[in-house]
Design a protein around this motif. Structure first.
Motif, PDB file in Angstrom:
ATOM      1  N   VAL A 177      40.126  34.077  42.649  1.00 46.91           N
ATOM      2  CA  VAL A 177      39.041  35.154  43.202  1.00 46.91           C
ATOM      3  C   VAL A 177      38.054  34.504  43.978  1.00 46.91           C
ATOM      4  O   VAL A 177      37.755  34.902  45.284  1.00 46.91           O
ATOM      5  CB  VAL A 177      38.456  36.002  42.166  1.00 46.91           C
ATOM      6  N   ILE A 178      37.348  33.315  43.680  1.00 44.27           N
ATOM      7  CA  ILE A 178      36.406  32.741  44.733  1.00 44.27           C
ATOM      8  C   ILE A 178      37.125  32.408  45.809  1.00 44.27           C
ATOM      9  O   ILE A 178      36.435  32.375  47.110  1.00 44.27           O
ATOM     10  CB  ILE A 178      35.742  31.740  43.850  1.00 44.27           C
ATOM     11  N   ASP A 179      38.587  31.687  45.697  1.00 41.07           N
ATOM     12  CA  ASP A 179      38.991  31.125  46.990  1.00 41.07           C
ATOM     13  C   ASP A 179      39.640  32.603  47.866  1.00 41.07           C
ATOM     14  O   ASP A 179      39.454  32.379  49.208  1.00 41.07           O
ATOM     15  CB  ASP A 179      40.323  30.499  46.426  1.00 41.07           C
ATOM     16  N   ALA A 180      40.123  33.496  47.541  1.00 41.02           N
ATOM     17  CA  ALA A 180      40.575  34.696  48.084  1.00 41.02           C
ATOM     18  C   ALA A 180      39.341  35.336  48.646  1.00 41.02           C
ATOM     19  O   ALA A 180      39.265  35.409  50.059  1.00 41.02           O
ATOM     20  CB  ALA A 180      41.127  35.710  47.245  1.00 41.02           C
ATOM     21  N   ALA A 181      38.108  35.491  48.153  1.00 43.57           N
ATOM     22  CA  ALA A 181      36.842  36.033  48.669  1.00 43.57           C
ATOM     23  C   ALA A 181      36.464  35.141  49.908  1.00 43.57           C
ATOM     24  O   ALA A 181      36.063  35.542  50.915  1.00 43.57           O
ATOM     25  CB  ALA A 181      36.001  36.027  47.724  1.00 43.57           C
ATOM     26  N   GLY A 182      36.492  33.900  49.725  1.00 41.13           N
ATOM     27  CA  GLY A 182      35.975  33.025  50.731  1.00 41.13           C
ATOM     28  C   GLY A 182      36.867  33.111  52.068  1.00 41.13           C
ATOM     29  O   GLY A 182      36.376  32.918  53.244  1.00 41.13           O
ATOM     30  N   THR A 183      38.070  32.882  51.768  1.00 38.74           N
ATOM     31  CA  THR A 183      39.075  33.108  52.855  1.00 38.74           C
ATOM     32  C   THR A 183      38.905  34.478  53.621  1.00 38.74           C
ATOM     33  O   THR A 183      39.200  34.451  55.084  1.00 38.74           O
ATOM     34  CB  THR A 183      40.456  33.116  52.308  1.00 38.74           C
ATOM     35  N   LEU A 184      38.686  35.584  52.932  1.00 38.52           N
ATOM     36  CA  LEU A 184      38.581  36.920  53.581  1.00 38.52           C
ATOM     37  C   LEU A 184      37.042  37.104  53.894  1.00 38.52           C
ATOM     38  O   LEU A 184      36.840  38.517  54.286  1.00 38.52           O
ATOM     39  CB  LEU A 184      39.191  37.774  52.794  1.00 38.52           C
ATOM     40  N   PHE A 185      36.326  36.134  53.650  1.00 39.51           N
ATOM     41  CA  PHE A 185      34.696  36.277  53.893  1.00 39.51           C
ATOM     42  C   PHE A 185      34.324  37.542  53.315  1.00 39.51           C
ATOM     43  O   PHE A 185      33.512  38.586  53.612  1.00 39.51           O
ATOM     44  CB  PHE A 185      34.462  36.639  55.541  1.00 39.51           C
ATOM     45  N   LYS A 186      34.663  37.651  52.092  1.00 39.56           N
ATOM     46  CA  LYS A 186      34.076  38.837  51.082  1.00 39.56           C
ATOM     47  C   LYS A 186      33.005  38.563  50.229  1.00 39.56           C
ATOM     48  O   LYS A 186      32.813  37.049  49.741  1.00 39.56           O
ATOM     49  CB  LYS A 186      34.976  39.279  50.062  1.00 39.56           C
ATOM     50  N   ARG A 187      31.917  39.206  49.997  1.00 41.53           N
ATOM     51  CA  ARG A 187      30.734  38.830  49.017  1.00 41.53           C
ATOM     52  C   ARG A 187      30.985  38.999  47.659  1.00 41.53           C
ATOM     53  O   ARG A 187      31.460  40.342  47.168  1.00 41.53           O
ATOM     54  CB  ARG A 187      29.539  39.388  49.510  1.00 41.53           C
ATOM     55  N   LEU A 188      30.896  37.987  46.622  1.00 41.51           N
ATOM     56  CA  LEU A 188      31.109  38.331  45.183  1.00 41.51           C
ATOM     57  C   LEU A 188      29.771  38.519  44.698  1.00 41.51           C
ATOM     58  O   LEU A 188      28.890  38.281  45.113  1.00 41.51           O
ATOM     59  CB  LEU A 188      31.585  37.066  44.692  1.00 41.51           C
ATOM     60  N   SER A 189      29.990  39.322  43.572  1.00 42.28           N
ATOM     61  CA  SER A 189      28.761  39.729  42.919  1.00 42.28           C
ATOM     62  C   SER A 189      29.125  39.997  41.513  1.00 42.28           C
ATOM     63  O   SER A 189      30.042  40.504  41.099  1.00 42.28           O
ATOM     64  CB  SER A 189      27.786  40.863  43.511  1.00 42.28           C
TER      65      SER A 189
END
Length: 189
Positions: A175-187
């Motif tokens: 999830v962290i990797d995919a979010a970083g790749t797609l420039f998504k903010r995790l919360s």
């Protein structure tokens, strides 16, 4: 080969039942490759991040609550690692000759126009050799979200073998990797 799928996981679900990684929802015709009158299709990725990115990529923020599945009470989205035979005949739609032979353009493969993608998927499913045997058990293509991610639509009759199931949360490595790749903010919330 190992492939990955995001699905609503219910730990108490029996094989073949909703919430189990082997459950394939009866086709309703809404997916890119769906042709429920002819076959059922497993939507898979060759990469864990690709499976996650395809499911959640259209969201701007990725809160931990997005992993709760409301349609199946008590379930949570999970990442399944599945095994398919290495020698499956999969048509690679990233090959220019494959596209040329079928009169397809790359934009017809990645476009989110279900009428177009379902039509070419059915034509490929129906391709047979001179002994009337099916040529392909699925198609591979590049993700709309991230072209480096390869996706697989598998319509073979042998069910994938479940290797592992990991509940998803905002701190899961993929999830962290995919979010970083797609420039998504995790919360957390």
């Amino acid at each position: 080969m190992l492939v990955y799928r995001v699905f609503p996981h219910l730990p108490s679900a029996a094989p073949g039942q909703p919430g189990h990684p082997s459950y394939l929802h009866p086709g309703r015709g809404g997916g890119r490759l769906d042709n429920p009158a002819s076959y059922s299709v497993w939507y898979l990725s060759y990469d864990p991040c690709g499976a996650i990115g395809e499911v959640f990529g259209n969201r701007q923020t990725w809160p931990d609550t997005m992993f709760t599945e409301k349609r199946l009470p008590g379930s949570r989205k999970a990442l399944a690692t599945l095994r398919l035979p290495d020698d499956l005949s999969i048509l690679d739609l990233d090959d220019p000759q494959v596209l040329l032979d079928r009169g397809l353009r790359p934009s017809q493969v990645v476009a989110r126009n279900r009428a177009v993608t379902q039509a070419w998927a059915l034509r490929i499913f129906d391709e047979r050799n001179d002994r009337r045997e099916r040529l392909w058990y699925g198609v591979a293509w590049r993700s709309f979200q991230r072209p480096q991610w390869r996706l697989l639509g598998y319509w073979g009759s042998a069910e994938p073998v479940v290797v592992n199931v990991e509940p998803l949360h905002y701190q899961h490595y993929a999830v962290i990797d995919a979010a970083g790749t797609l420039f998504k903010r995790l919360s957390r919330k």
